[in-house]
Design an enzyme around this catalytic site. Structure first.
Site, PDB file in Angstrom:
ATOM      1  N   GLU A  62      -8.802   4.338 -11.075  1.00  0.00           N
ATOM      2  CA  GLU A  62      -7.778   4.102 -12.304  1.00  0.00           C
ATOM      3  C   GLU A  62      -8.655   3.330 -13.397  1.00  0.00           C
ATOM      4  O   GLU A  62      -9.205   2.510 -13.264  1.00  0.00           O
ATOM      5  CB  GLU A  62      -6.782   3.171 -11.803  1.00  0.00           C
ATOM      6  CG  GLU A  62      -5.595   2.822 -12.898  1.00  0.00           C
ATOM      7  CD  GLU A  62      -4.624   1.766 -12.570  1.00  0.00           C
ATOM      8  OE1 GLU A  62      -4.470   1.186 -11.461  1.00  0.00           O
ATOM      9  OE2 GLU A  62      -3.896   1.714 -13.325  1.00  0.00           O
ATOM     10  N   ARG A  96     -12.271  -2.080   2.878  1.00  0.00           N
ATOM     11  CA  ARG A  96     -12.768  -2.218   1.673  1.00  0.00           C
ATOM     12  C   ARG A  96     -13.816  -3.085   1.750  1.00  0.00           C
ATOM     13  O   ARG A  96     -13.921  -4.021   2.674  1.00  0.00           O
ATOM     14  CB  ARG A  96     -11.863  -2.435   0.618  1.00  0.00           C
ATOM     15  CG  ARG A  96     -10.971  -3.875   0.848  1.00  0.00           C
ATOM     16  CD  ARG A  96      -9.678  -4.179  -0.282  1.00  0.00           C
ATOM     17  NE  ARG A  96     -10.217  -4.310  -1.730  1.00  0.00           N
ATOM     18  CZ  ARG A  96      -9.649  -3.466  -2.350  1.00  0.00           C
ATOM     19  NH1 ARG A  96      -8.666  -2.538  -2.473  1.00  0.00           N
ATOM     20  NH2 ARG A  96     -10.034  -3.469  -3.705  1.00  0.00           N
ATOM     21  N   LYS A 117     -10.548  -5.774 -10.066  1.00  0.00           N
ATOM     22  CA  LYS A 117     -10.792  -5.573 -11.417  1.00  0.00           C
ATOM     23  C   LYS A 117     -10.237  -6.816 -12.299  1.00  0.00           C
ATOM     24  O   LYS A 117     -10.556  -7.116 -13.339  1.00  0.00           O
ATOM     25  CB  LYS A 117     -10.353  -4.422 -11.809  1.00  0.00           C
ATOM     26  CG  LYS A 117     -11.385  -3.162 -11.378  1.00  0.00           C
ATOM     27  CD  LYS A 117     -10.883  -1.896 -11.721  1.00  0.00           C
ATOM     28  CE  LYS A 117      -9.900  -1.475 -10.736  1.00  0.00           C
ATOM     29  NZ  LYS A 117      -9.675   0.107 -10.904  1.00  0.00           N
TER      30      LYS A 117
HETATM   31  P1  ATP Z   1      -9.691  -3.208  -7.692  1.00  0.00           P
HETATM   32  O1  ATP Z   1      -8.602  -3.798  -6.502  1.00  0.00           O
HETATM   33  O2  ATP Z   1     -10.896  -3.670  -7.658  1.00  0.00           O
HETATM   34  O3  ATP Z   1      -8.969  -3.357  -8.964  1.00  0.00           O
HETATM   35  P2  ATP Z   1      -8.676  -0.598  -7.024  1.00  0.00           P
HETATM   36  O4  ATP Z   1      -8.535  -0.479  -5.498  1.00  0.00           O
HETATM   37  O5  ATP Z   1      -7.363  -1.000  -7.783  1.00  0.00           O
HETATM   38  O6  ATP Z   1      -9.625  -1.825  -7.199  1.00  0.00           O
HETATM   39  P3  ATP Z   1      -8.986   1.977  -7.961  1.00  0.00           P
HETATM   40  O7  ATP Z   1      -9.784   2.373  -9.562  1.00  0.00           O
HETATM   41  O8  ATP Z   1      -7.672   2.339  -7.768  1.00  0.00           O
HETATM   42  O9  ATP Z   1      -9.390   0.294  -8.017  1.00  0.00           O
HETATM   43  O10 ATP Z   1     -10.054   2.391  -6.873  1.00  0.00           O
HETATM   44  C1  ATP Z   1     -10.877   3.676  -6.738  1.00  0.00           C
HETATM   45  C2  ATP Z   1     -11.180   3.912  -5.276  1.00  0.00           C
HETATM   46  O11 ATP Z   1     -12.125   2.934  -5.065  1.00  0.00           O
HETATM   47  C3  ATP Z   1     -10.200   3.906  -4.431  1.00  0.00           C
HETATM   48  O12 ATP Z   1     -10.124   5.038  -3.398  1.00  0.00           O
HETATM   49  C4  ATP Z   1     -10.141   2.604  -3.901  1.00  0.00           C
HETATM   50  O13 ATP Z   1      -9.748   2.647  -2.363  1.00  0.00           O
HETATM   51  C5  ATP Z   1     -11.703   2.437  -3.762  1.00  0.00           C
HETATM   52  N1  ATP Z   1     -11.992   0.793  -3.804  1.00  0.00           N
HETATM   53  C6  ATP Z   1     -11.701  -0.023  -4.791  1.00  0.00           C
HETATM   54  N2  ATP Z   1     -12.096  -1.026  -4.299  1.00  0.00           N
HETATM   55  C7  ATP Z   1     -13.035  -0.966  -3.133  1.00  0.00           C
HETATM   56  C8  ATP Z   1     -13.707  -1.859  -2.371  1.00  0.00           C
HETATM   57  N3  ATP Z   1     -13.481  -3.150  -2.369  1.00  0.00           N
HETATM   58  N4  ATP Z   1     -14.293  -1.195  -1.328  1.00  0.00           N
HETATM   59  C9  ATP Z   1     -14.285   0.055  -1.214  1.00  0.00           C
HETATM   60  N5  ATP Z   1     -13.374   0.871  -2.042  1.00  0.00           N
HETATM   61  C10 ATP Z   1     -12.651   0.394  -2.934  1.00  0.00           C
HETATM   62 MG    MG Z   2      -5.577   0.542  -7.704  1.00  0.00          MG
END
Ligand code: ATP
Ligand code: MG
Length: 565
Positions: A38, A263, A273
């Site tokens: 995202e 994760r 983020k």
């Molecule tokens: P954040 O919680 O850090 O804002 P998010 O999951 O909202 O991260 P996205 O942009 O939605 O961020 O994530 C893109 C992809 O990266 C998703 O498939 C998510 O599952 C994966 N991802 C995000 N954070 C991690 C992590 N700490 N370890 C492994 N995969 C991750």
């Molecule tokens: Mg997300």
């Protein structure tokens, strides 16, 4: 040793699932994954794990991996993040071919799928406010209550949904909801919201929409439209999988397999983020690419190589249970890769002058030096040597303890790539501080070897005073003083655990002349100081270097300890 040999490819539970599908022919032997960020912030090391996993699996099975922006929430999304994410994934070394997609490109298709769901009697327009929807939702122990608008006719729903899109209703006044089961044990199935009304300008679709799809509704459709086979996501979506499946089953359309993994968390840092944005906005760091940030752009600026991050992601593996990885392991991986690839150079951080009293005045010799003893193909360079040199202040002691192998009155040491020198005298200023160390050099020891084979224990790095250039050095510590900055005691926030001084700037270091114009992102080993990388703040003749990591490998020590037990 190259990157492939440093990696430890093996199998994991996701590959086991894929192998089963390939045996049963569920996806006709296809493997097609996606990385779906995202664009509401820049990528961090956790995302790198997901990137390496998705692109890595596609590669292993000779399949494909798409890069797809999940840009369904215009309130927090920005073009700057889209550009940054593309740059970061490419830098990590992955290629999505011509398959760069945006969820927003599917808005029209998603809308038609929603109309289809209404026609099938599986969705309704609800006039409850967000607050009321929450109240009706129930809890884990109590069933929810049905919305009074749940039994609207298909025609009325079609008309209202059409008018929602046309902008006839104010923000937040209505939603489109799936009609599933308000008493479902899984709260995600209690008539979840599919569309909300939000007048926000979208980075790509501008003002053409005032209704936006919710994540659960949109994500499965995005995967389905792209014919993804394995939709890999993090563990918190496990409870959403029944909904993912429900939507696609209700529409009788192509359905990928969602698979969840744990994760990545790393000690001494925060990973979301939202939290990283707080660090930027509140000025704790200079930006998303501050070398202390766990972002990909921060690690890059710090000096991490893409290979080292890929090696790390490979080593940590994929599991089904959440855990935290020691930051020292990340450092271990970068050290291992830079040991093979970084040129060795000499930089003195805290200089003190050495005068070789028996060395001819005005003479300069060029000394040969290997750029990397691990790799002869990296060649040699020449370093100027002269009568006045600078060494590290901490490499001299006037009254040394026993077992001191560096310089002291009467002691002999080797100058790396230079000569053997013996300290004969010191010069002090009026306050008594030593300002010069006088030494004799052995003209027979050129290159750091003696004819009679006599040995010394200490080898020092140095620069020639007349030839050295000034360099700015930035040393970093963990941004957080707590190994888990999220586990803060009551009444405190993660802000209370920021390290008071995580950045130390040395503005008067002296470096070999070959470093004067090193290009940003060049990686070096500064002998005895660690691995460093040229910062983009450098200007011609005024290089700035970030310390990536020191030489002491605490992870290797932890591993040895574990092996011995
Ligand atoms: P954040 O919680 O850090 O804002 P998010 O999951 O909202 O991260 P996205 O942009 O939605 O961020 O994530 C893109 C992809 O990266 C998703 O498939 C998510 O599952 C994966 N991802 C995000 N954070 C991690 C992590 N700490 N370890 C492994 N995969 C991750
Ligand atoms: Mg997300």
């Amino acid at each position: 040793m190259n990157e492939k040999e440093l990696r430890t490819p093996g199998t994991n539970f996701i590959k086991t699932i894929i192998d089963t599908h390939n045996r049963t022919g569920r996806f006709d032997g296809r493997v097609h994954t996606r990385f779906p960020p995202e664009p509401n912030g820049h990528l961090h090391i956790g995302h790198a794990k997901s990137i390496c996993l998705n692109f890595g699996i596609a590669e292993d099975y000779h399949g494909l991996c798409n890069l797809r922006f999940d840009d369904t929430n215009p309130v927090k999304e920005e073009q700057e993040y889209i550009d940054g994410i593309i740059r970061d994934v490419r830098w990590l070394g992955f290629d999505w071919g011509d398959r760069l997609y945006y969820a927003s490109d599917y808005f029209e298709t998603m809308y038609r799928f929603a109309v289809d769901l209404i026609r099938r009697g599986n969705a309704f327009v609800c006039d409850l406010t967000a607050e009321e929807v929450r109240e009706h939702r129930g809890t884990l122990t109590q069933p929810g209550r049905e919305s009074p608008f749940r039994n609207r006719s298909v025609d009325e729903n079609l008309d209202l949904f059409h008018r929602m899109r046309a902008g006839e209703f104010p923000d937040g006044s209505r939603t489109l909801r799936a009609k599933i089961d308000m008493s479902a044990g899984n709260l995600n199935l209690r008539d979840p919201v599919m569309y909300r009304i939000t007048r926000a300008t979208h980075p790509r679709t501008g003002d053409s929409w005032c209704i936006y799809p919710m994540y659960d509704w949109a994500h499965g459709l995005e995967d389905s439209i792209e014919r993804i086979t394995h939709s890999i996501c993090t563990l918190e979506f496990e409870d959403h999988r029944p909904l993912y499946d429900w939507f696609l089953d209700a529409l009788e359309t192509y359905k990928p397999q969602q698979i969840e993994f744990a994760r990545l968390n790393v000690t001494y840092t925060v990973m979301s983020k939202r939290r990283l944005l707080t660090l930027v906005n509140e000025g704790f760091v200079s930006g998303w690419d501050d070398p202390r940030m766990p972002t990909i752009s921060g690690l890059r600026r710090r000096g991490y190589s893409p290979e080292s991050i890929r090696i790390f992601c490979d080593r940590i593996g994929v599991a089904k249970a959440n855990s935290t990885v020691d930051y020292a392991m990340l450092e271990h991986c970068v050290r291992e890769h830079l040991n093979l690839t970084a040129a060795r150079v000499m930089v003195v951080l805290d200089p003190i002058k050495v005068i070789l009293t028996n060395y001819p005045e005005h003479q300069t010799e060029m000394m040969d030096a290997d750029n990397n003893p691990e790799d002869a193909s990296m060649g040699k360079r020449q370093i100027p040597f002269s009568r006045e040199l600078l060494i590290e202040r901490s490499d001299f002691m006037e009254e040394p303890p026993k077992k001191w192998f560096r310089l002291a009155p009467g002691m002999e040491v080797r100058l790396k790539h230079g000569y053997y020198i013996t300290c004969t005298d010191v010069v002090r200023d009026t306050a008594g501080t030593i300002t010069e160390i006088h030494c004799h050099y052995d003209p027979e020891s050129r290159g750091g070897w003696t004819r009679d084979g006599r040995k010394v224990r200490g080898t020092l790095h140095w620069v020639s005073a007349a030839h050295a250039i000034r360099a700015e050095i930035r040393l970093y510590d963990h941004l957080f003083a707590l190994d888990d900055p999220m586990a803060v005691p009551e009444g405190k926030t993660f802000r209370d655990f920021i390290t008071p001084q995580s950045l130390t700037v040395i503005s008067n270091a002296l470096a070999e002349p070959c470093l004067a114009d090193s290009a940003p992102e060049t990686r070096f080993q500064f002998l005895r100081h660690g691995y460093f990388c040229t910062d983009p703040d450098s200007s011609p003749g005024h290089p700035v270097f970030n310390r990536t990591v020191g030489l002491k490998d605490s992870w290797a020590k932890i591993q040895r300890g574990a092996d011995e037990q």
